[in-house]
Design a protein around this motif. Structure first.
Motif, PDB file in Angstrom:
ATOM      1  N   ARG A   1      25.185 -23.910 -17.133  1.00  0.00           N
ATOM      2  CA  ARG A   1      25.799 -24.921 -17.997  1.00  0.00           C
ATOM      3  C   ARG A   1      25.308 -24.710 -19.427  1.00  0.00           C
ATOM      4  O   ARG A   1      24.379 -23.943 -19.675  1.00  0.00           O
ATOM      5  N   ASN A   2      25.951 -25.403 -20.364  1.00  0.00           N
ATOM      6  CA  ASN A   2      25.638 -25.214 -21.778  1.00  0.00           C
ATOM      7  C   ASN A   2      24.737 -26.297 -22.350  1.00  0.00           C
ATOM      8  O   ASN A   2      24.405 -26.264 -23.527  1.00  0.00           O
ATOM      9  N   VAL A   3      24.379 -27.268 -21.527  1.00  0.00           N
ATOM     10  CA  VAL A   3      23.482 -28.343 -21.967  1.00  0.00           C
ATOM     11  C   VAL A   3      22.356 -28.469 -20.945  1.00  0.00           C
ATOM     12  O   VAL A   3      22.541 -28.157 -19.768  1.00  0.00           O
ATOM     13  N   PRO A   4      21.182 -28.932 -21.365  1.00  0.00           N
ATOM     14  CA  PRO A   4      20.063 -29.065 -20.429  1.00  0.00           C
ATOM     15  C   PRO A   4      20.357 -30.091 -19.334  1.00  0.00           C
ATOM     16  O   PRO A   4      21.203 -30.968 -19.487  1.00  0.00           O
ATOM     17  N   TYR A   5      19.636 -29.962 -18.220  1.00  0.00           N
ATOM     18  CA  TYR A   5      19.731 -30.958 -17.164  1.00  0.00           C
ATOM     19  C   TYR A   5      19.142 -32.287 -17.644  1.00  0.00           C
ATOM     20  O   TYR A   5      18.298 -32.319 -18.530  1.00  0.00           O
ATOM     21  N   PHE A   6      19.577 -33.372 -17.021  1.00  0.00           N
ATOM     22  CA  PHE A   6      19.086 -34.689 -17.413  1.00  0.00           C
ATOM     23  C   PHE A   6      17.617 -34.873 -17.048  1.00  0.00           C
ATOM     24  O   PHE A   6      16.898 -35.635 -17.676  1.00  0.00           O
ATOM     25  N   GLU A   7      17.179 -34.192 -15.999  1.00  0.00           N
ATOM     26  CA  GLU A   7      15.762 -34.231 -15.650  1.00  0.00           C
ATOM     27  C   GLU A   7      15.167 -32.845 -15.822  1.00  0.00           C
ATOM     28  O   GLU A   7      15.857 -31.830 -15.673  1.00  0.00           O
ATOM     29  N   SER A   8      13.890 -32.796 -16.160  1.00  0.00           N
ATOM     30  CA  SER A   8      13.247 -31.521 -16.441  1.00  0.00           C
ATOM     31  C   SER A   8      12.692 -30.890 -15.164  1.00  0.00           C
ATOM     32  O   SER A   8      12.151 -31.570 -14.295  1.00  0.00           O
ATOM     33  N   PHE A   9      12.837 -29.569 -15.068  1.00  0.00           N
ATOM     34  CA  PHE A   9      12.241 -28.802 -13.976  1.00  0.00           C
ATOM     35  C   PHE A   9      11.128 -27.894 -14.514  1.00  0.00           C
ATOM     36  O   PHE A   9      10.711 -26.955 -13.843  1.00  0.00           O
ATOM     37  N   GLU A  10      10.673 -28.192 -15.721  1.00  0.00           N
ATOM     38  CA  GLU A  10       9.707 -27.330 -16.405  1.00  0.00           C
ATOM     39  C   GLU A  10       8.439 -27.108 -15.580  1.00  0.00           C
ATOM     40  O   GLU A  10       7.853 -26.027 -15.605  1.00  0.00           O
ATOM     41  N   HIS A  11       8.025 -28.114 -14.830  1.00  0.00           N
ATOM     42  CA  HIS A  11       6.795 -28.008 -14.048  1.00  0.00           C
ATOM     43  C   HIS A  11       6.941 -27.086 -12.843  1.00  0.00           C
ATOM     44  O   HIS A  11       5.948 -26.666 -12.254  1.00  0.00           O
ATOM     45  N   LEU A  12       8.200 -26.760 -12.469  1.00  0.00           N
ATOM     46  CA  LEU A  12       8.429 -25.908 -11.306  1.00  0.00           C
ATOM     47  C   LEU A  12       9.137 -24.594 -11.634  1.00  0.00           C
ATOM     48  O   LEU A  12       8.988 -23.611 -10.915  1.00  0.00           O
ATOM     49  N   ALA A  13       9.920 -24.575 -12.722  1.00  0.00           N
ATOM     50  CA  ALA A  13      10.775 -23.425 -13.035  1.00  0.00           C
ATOM     51  C   ALA A  13       9.980 -22.300 -13.693  1.00  0.00           C
ATOM     52  O   ALA A  13       9.712 -22.327 -14.889  1.00  0.00           O
TER      53      ALA A  13
END
Length: 246
Positions: A46-58
């Motif tokens: 997609r062209n916009v970020p997800y509404f919730e962050s997956f930064e801690h897992l991605a």
């Protein structure tokens, strides 16, 4: 210095996969930890970020991909009109009706992926029309496709910070199949981003050899193909572990 290998699972943020994990009675974090994994490779199509962050897992992010893109990049209206009967159909597939708009979509997709603060991005290198996926009568050579793919990447490479690794993934369609060492070398010589490598998908590589009958045949073929790459095999920095006996 030897790098620590990280073990991940693919994850798509979509209702079906969300519900499947919720049925286990665990959160995504608990599910991943229960498998003894270090995190996820997140699909961001997609062209916009997800509404919730997956930064801690991605740990990594797989970028959007269009199996058929060469005609759009070359503004080949004759080919595009064969497969898309209206501007609406064209827009449904590419998110736009012209090349510069498509390149902008790629930039936006990269920006959305970088919100997750990943160590690496995955970029497919292949071209296949909706007709060729069934006939396997391909119009373009591997070299044609990797040359154009390198040009596309270089047009948007300034969006990727130098400390983010870009891993180019092999497919069994024309492009970075990994079966021709000269093609692999030519592709990476054209890439302007310094922090790059290969994401070797074992199942995709096995698909380049329809004669394979067993998993052992596949392992032997993969090792033989990788060895043939010579020094360029050191570009392999990631592995999508799959078995495909087609």
């Amino acid at each position: 210095m030897r790098r620590k290998t990280k073990h991940l699972c693919n994850y798509c943020f979509m209702p079906g996969q969300e519900k499947a994990i919720l049925k286990t009675g665990k959160t995504l974090e608990q599910f991943v930890a229960g498998l003894g994994l270090d995190g996820i490779e997140l699909l961001v199509y997609r062209n916009v970020p997800y509404f919730e962050s997956f930064e801690h897992l991605a740990v990594g992010v797989h970028l959007n991909y269009w199996p058929m893109w060469l005609a759009m990049y070359r503004n080949d209206k004759e080919v595009l009109s064969r497969f898309f009967t209206s501007k609406d159909a064209l827009k449904d597939y590419y998110g736009t009706t012209y090349c510069m708009g498509w390149l902008r979509n790629i930039r936006d997709n990269i920006k959305a992926a970088l919100v997750e603060n990943p160590e690496y991005l995955v970029w497919h290198v292949a071209e296949c029309t909706f007709e060729e996926v069934f006939t396997f009568k391909f119009e373009h050579s591997d070299m044609d496709v990797v040359t154009a793919a390198a040009a596309v990447f270089n047009r948007v490479a300034d969006e990727v910070p130098e400390d983010v690794l870009v891993l180019f993934e092999n497919l069994w369609w024309p492009g970075l199949r990994l079966t021709e060492p000269a093609v692999v070398r030519a592709f990476f010589e054209k890439i302007k981003h310094k922090n790059v490598g290969i994401m070797l998908d074992t199942g995709h590589l096995m698909n380049t050899n329809p004669e394979l009958q067993t998993e052992e045949d596949g392992i032997e073929y993969i090792l033989k193909t990788v060895k043939a790459l010579g020094e360029d095999r050191k570009l392999i920095r990631g592995l999508h572990l799959n078995c495909s006996l087609s």
